[in-house]
Design a protein around this motif. Structure first.
Motif, short mmCIF file in Angstrom:
data_model
loop_
_atom_site.label_atom_id
_atom_site.label_comp_id
_atom_site.label_asym_id
_atom_site.label_seq_id
_atom_site.Cartn_x
_atom_site.Cartn_y
_atom_site.Cartn_z
N VAL A 64 0.45 -3.63 4.40
CA VAL A 64 -0.49 -3.81 5.51
C VAL A 64 -0.96 -5.26 5.49
O VAL A 64 -1.34 -5.79 4.45
CB VAL A 64 -1.71 -2.87 5.40
CG1 VAL A 64 -2.78 -3.24 6.41
CG2 VAL A 64 -1.28 -1.43 5.59
N GLU A 107 6.91 -1.07 7.41
CA GLU A 107 7.59 0.04 6.75
C GLU A 107 8.99 -0.46 6.37
O GLU A 107 9.76 -0.86 7.24
CB GLU A 107 7.68 1.25 7.68
CG GLU A 107 8.42 2.42 7.12
CD GLU A 107 7.65 3.18 6.03
OE1 GLU A 107 8.31 3.88 5.25
OE2 GLU A 107 6.42 3.07 5.95
N VAL A 157 0.81 -1.22 0.00
CA VAL A 157 0.00 0.00 0.00
C VAL A 157 0.85 1.27 0.00
O VAL A 157 0.33 2.36 0.23
CB VAL A 157 -0.95 0.03 1.22
CG1 VAL A 157 -1.98 -1.09 1.14
CG2 VAL A 157 -0.17 -0.04 2.53
N GLU A 208 -3.71 6.88 3.02
CA GLU A 208 -4.72 6.39 3.96
C GLU A 208 -4.47 7.09 5.29
O GLU A 208 -3.32 7.24 5.70
CB GLU A 208 -4.58 4.87 4.12
CG GLU A 208 -5.61 4.24 5.01
CD GLU A 208 -5.43 2.72 5.13
OE1 GLU A 208 -6.01 2.16 6.06
OE2 GLU A 208 -4.72 2.12 4.32
N ALA A 236 2.99 5.13 10.78
CA ALA A 236 2.51 4.00 10.00
C ALA A 236 1.33 3.33 10.70
O ALA A 236 0.31 3.01 10.08
CB ALA A 236 3.63 2.99 9.76
N ALA A 259 1.20 -2.88 10.21
CA ALA A 259 1.80 -2.05 9.16
C ALA A 259 3.30 -2.35 9.12
O ALA A 259 3.96 -2.37 10.16
CB ALA A 259 1.57 -0.57 9.44
N LYS A 265 1.09 8.32 3.70
CA LYS A 265 1.50 7.12 2.97
C LYS A 265 2.50 6.27 3.76
O LYS A 265 3.19 5.44 3.19
CB LYS A 265 2.13 7.50 1.63
CG LYS A 265 1.17 8.10 0.65
CD LYS A 265 1.86 8.35 -0.68
CE LYS A 265 0.88 8.92 -1.68
NZ LYS A 265 1.52 9.16 -2.98
N GLY A 270 3.85 3.27 5.90
CA GLY A 270 3.44 1.87 5.87
C GLY A 270 3.44 1.38 4.45
O GLY A 270 2.61 1.80 3.65
N ARG A 327 -4.71 -5.36 12.28
CA ARG A 327 -3.81 -4.98 11.18
C ARG A 327 -2.39 -4.76 11.70
O ARG A 327 -2.20 -4.29 12.82
CB ARG A 327 -4.28 -3.69 10.52
CG ARG A 327 -5.63 -3.81 9.86
CD ARG A 327 -6.06 -2.48 9.28
NE ARG A 327 -5.85 -2.54 7.83
CZ ARG A 327 -5.87 -1.49 7.04
NH1 ARG A 327 -6.03 -0.28 7.53
NH2 ARG A 327 -5.70 -1.63 5.74
N ALA A 342 -3.41 0.43 12.19
CA ALA A 342 -2.82 -0.85 12.58
C ALA A 342 -2.58 -0.89 14.08
O ALA A 342 -2.34 0.14 14.71
CB ALA A 342 -1.51 -1.06 11.83
N GLN A 399 -1.68 5.95 10.44
CA GLN A 399 -2.21 6.14 9.09
C GLN A 399 -2.84 4.88 8.52
O GLN A 399 -3.79 4.95 7.75
CB GLN A 399 -1.11 6.65 8.16
CG GLN A 399 -0.69 8.07 8.49
CD GLN A 399 0.52 8.54 7.70
OE1 GLN A 399 1.00 7.88 6.79
NE2 GLN A 399 1.03 9.72 8.07
N ARG A 400 -2.34 3.72 8.90
CA ARG A 400 -2.87 2.45 8.37
C ARG A 400 -3.83 1.77 9.34
O ARG A 400 -4.22 0.62 9.14
CB ARG A 400 -1.73 1.51 8.01
CG ARG A 400 -0.76 2.07 6.98
CD ARG A 400 -1.42 2.37 5.65
NE ARG A 400 -0.44 2.96 4.72
CZ ARG A 400 -0.74 3.40 3.53
NH1 ARG A 400 -1.98 3.34 3.09
NH2 ARG A 400 0.19 3.93 2.76
#
Length: 182
Positions: A34, A51, A20, A25, A69, A49, A29, A31, A47, A75, A72-73
């Motif tokens: 996922v 990186e 991703v 998200e 990360a 993430a 951006k 991450g 979840r 997770a 934003q994700r």
């Protein structure tokens, strides 16, 4: 390469992995990959993430990147993947867990070994599942014990690899000296 390795690990556990890195998200951006835990058999239970970096970050930058990360994700856990111990963030030991929701692992696509990446993945997965409402089914003490043992064994593997590299270098130097003498 990191995304492919994570996807292979996820596939064998009923998880779903998606690259991703180019998708925005949660306002950013951060991450690159996922993983949705148990998403192959129903709704995801959490979840993770991942990186991927091939440059060395400071400890504070690594923590900030992993926190971003996770945020934003959406997770529960974040994993920083670097290609070698030398590229781990300053004052970070690979497989060192921080705040119970982030870890740094190494993965060198040239080595064909996913052992450290997979260990980090499994620890992150267990942490997310333990934090989920259904987490009572997870034996947290057993996870901590198994994770500690795995980390100790991986440190021994790393030490053995360092010794083998040093021995190999010494043999090469000795061979060159013999060649020069001959």
């Amino acid at each position: 390469q990191v995304a492919d390795a994570i996807a292979a690990i996820a596939q064998g556990r009923g998880d779903s992995a998606e690259a991703v890195g180019e998708k925005t998200e949660g306002g950013g951006k951060k991450g690159d990959v996922v993983v949705e835990i148990e998403a192959q058999s129903g709704p995801a239970r959490g979840r993770i993430a991942f990186e991927a970096k091939n440059s060395r970050l400071s400890r504070n930058d690594a923590i900030a990147t992993l926190d971003e990360a996770r945020s934003q994700r959406s997770a529960g856990y974040a994993v920083l993947v670097v290609p070698s111990d030398a590229q781990a963030p300053a004052k970070f030991i690979p497989l060192e867990e921080l705040h119970g929701n982030k870890i740094v692992v190494t993965f060198d696509p040239e080595s064909d070994s996913t052992l450290v990446l997979e260990t980090g993945y499994l620890l992150a997965r267990a942490r997310v599942l333990m934090a989920s409402p259904e987490g009572d089914e997870i034996d947290a003490a057993a996870v901590r014990q198994a994770a500690g043992r795995a980390i100790d064994l991986l440190k021994k593997v790393s030490g053995i690899k360092s010794s083998l590299t040093a021995a190999s270098n010494q043999i090469l130097k000795t061979s060159e000296t013999v060649g020069e003498l001959a």
